[in-house]
Design an enzyme around this catalytic site. Structure first.
Site, PDB file in Angstrom:
ATOM      1  N   GLU A 223       0.816  -1.224   0.000  1.00 43.93           N
ATOM      2  CA  GLU A 223       0.000   0.000   0.000  1.00 43.93           C
ATOM      3  C   GLU A 223       0.851   1.277   0.000  1.00 43.93           C
ATOM      4  O   GLU A 223       0.344   2.372  -0.236  1.00 43.93           O
ATOM      5  CB  GLU A 223      -0.941   0.003   1.206  1.00 43.93           C
ATOM      6  N   ASP A 252       3.107  -9.195 -10.835  1.00 47.47           N
ATOM      7  CA  ASP A 252       3.528  -9.621 -12.181  1.00 47.47           C
ATOM      8  C   ASP A 252       3.175  -8.556 -13.218  1.00 47.47           C
ATOM      9  O   ASP A 252       3.942  -8.296 -14.157  1.00 47.47           O
ATOM     10  CB  ASP A 252       2.844 -10.944 -12.558  1.00 47.47           C
TER      11      ASP A 252
HETATM   12  O1  RIB Z   1       1.956 -14.132  -8.989  1.00 46.95           O
HETATM   13  C1  RIB Z   1       0.755 -14.824  -9.103  1.00 46.95           C
HETATM   14  C2  RIB Z   1       0.996 -16.229  -9.586  1.00 46.95           C
HETATM   15  O2  RIB Z   1       1.726 -16.929  -8.616  1.00 46.95           O
HETATM   16  C3  RIB Z   1      -0.261 -17.026  -9.788  1.00 46.95           C
HETATM   17  O3  RIB Z   1      -0.803 -16.873 -11.078  1.00 46.95           O
HETATM   18  C4  RIB Z   1       0.180 -18.458  -9.463  1.00 46.95           C
HETATM   19  O4  RIB Z   1       0.181 -19.315 -10.542  1.00 46.95           O
HETATM   20  C5  RIB Z   1       1.573 -18.304  -8.846  1.00 46.95           C
HETATM   21  O5  RIB Z   1       2.557 -18.669  -9.707  1.00 46.95           O
END
Ligand code: RIB
Length: 303
Positions: A223, A252
């Site tokens: 946050e 990601d």
């Molecule tokens: O960062 C999220 C991912 O972590 C998910 O999609 C799961 O598959 C794990 O690898």
């Protein structure tokens, strides 16, 4: 310039629960959904959507064909995805009403990479191309060594963190993208949260930079946003506030859009802003890969 993401492709089994299951406890989930995921796949989707030429390398099992299709639809090249007999890697994800998750991984096909495969894949890349890695596949040290010999720009998101990380040639990493816990583990820095949080965060960032003086570092702080640091500048990027539906793949999405923007020649400040917006959109949606926005959605967001 191309981006090669050598990483995991998972089938995510997502269970909505009131609270994470505790030791010895059995609970029922409210529902279940299946999504494409894996830190590798999610980051490739984000990289491709950020607008750079993205190639994903990795393995899928007999049940994982839809994962390659999702990557293709997102605009990533899938020529270096190998089909293997046996089960695909998967993740069992519990998701609480506040959007927080906990994840159990099964490696499956993600852990069957071979040096022969790595050599073949890397023969298609050259000096100045980007290599993006997470920590959900095998042969990471070998991939890093060969990529370094070629002069590729190496990006490491050391997630999920485990003791194998310390066996990798981390001195070859050009960009680290990591959270506070990963930074602490990587540096052995003693970190306690509290009122002096800002000072300690700075110290933690400095510790990562002094451990890896040649690397550029992005430290994500939940946050509190994220901080970029290189030898010339430090940039703090606050989060973009949205209603949180599902935090899976937020990191990601940030990684893919940040590196994609840097590879396109944007400044670190611009890349941080784009990555923050992209991950805000991702947390406001369900699932891992399906929550990752298109570039035009990111540009239009908050206008
Ligand atoms: O960062 C999220 C991912 O972590 C998910 O999609 C799961 O598959 C794990 O690898």
């Amino acid at each position: 310039m191309k981006a090669l993401n050598y990483g995991s492709l998972n089938i995510d089994f997502v269970y909505n629960v009131e609270h994470f299951v505790r030791s010895g406890e059995t609970i029922s989930s409210q529902n279940m959904a299946i999504f494409a995921g894996g830190k590798g796949l999610n980051q490739s989707v984000a990289l491709a959507k950020s607008g750079i030429d993205t190639w994903h390398a990795g393995n899928i099992g007999e049940d994982g064909e839809f994962l390659a299709e999702i990557l293709q639809k997102a605009g990533a090249h899938t020529d270096f995805i190998t089909r293997l007999p046996g089960r695909n890697g998967h993740a069992i994800i519990q998701k609480q009403p506040n959007g927080q998750n906990c994840i159990l991984l099964y490696g499956g096909s993600n852990r069957q990479n071979t040096k022969i495969q790595v050599d073949e894949v890397l023969s298609h890349f050259e000096k100045g191309d980007y290599l993006i890695l997470q920590n959900e596949i095998n042969e990471i040290s070998y991939i890093m060594e060969r990529a370094h010999e070629k002069g590729m720009i190496i990006v490491l998101n050391p997630s999920p963190m485990d003791e194998k990380i310390f066996t990798y040639p981390l001195e070859y990493v050009d960009y680290f993208l990591l959270n506070e816990i990963e930074a602490k583990d990587l540096t052995g820095f003693c970190y306690s949260v509290g009122e002096v949080r800002c000072i300690e965060t700075d110290e933690l960032l400095d510790a990562v930079c002094s451990h890896f003086p040649k690397s550029k570092v992005v430290l994500t702080l939940g946050e509190y946003g994220s901080i970029y640091k290189d030898e010339k500048q430090k940039i703090h990027q606050p989060i973009v506030k949205v209603p949180v539906i599902d935090t899976t793949a937020a990191g990601d999405t940030f990684t893919g859009f940040f590196i994609g923007s840097i590879a396109k020649g944007l400044s670190p400040k611009e890349a941080m802003q784009i990555a923050a917006k992209a991950s805000a959109i991702a947390v406001s949606r369900q699932g891992a890969a399906p929550s990752i926005p298109e570039l035009n959605e990111v540009y239009d967001f908050g206008r």
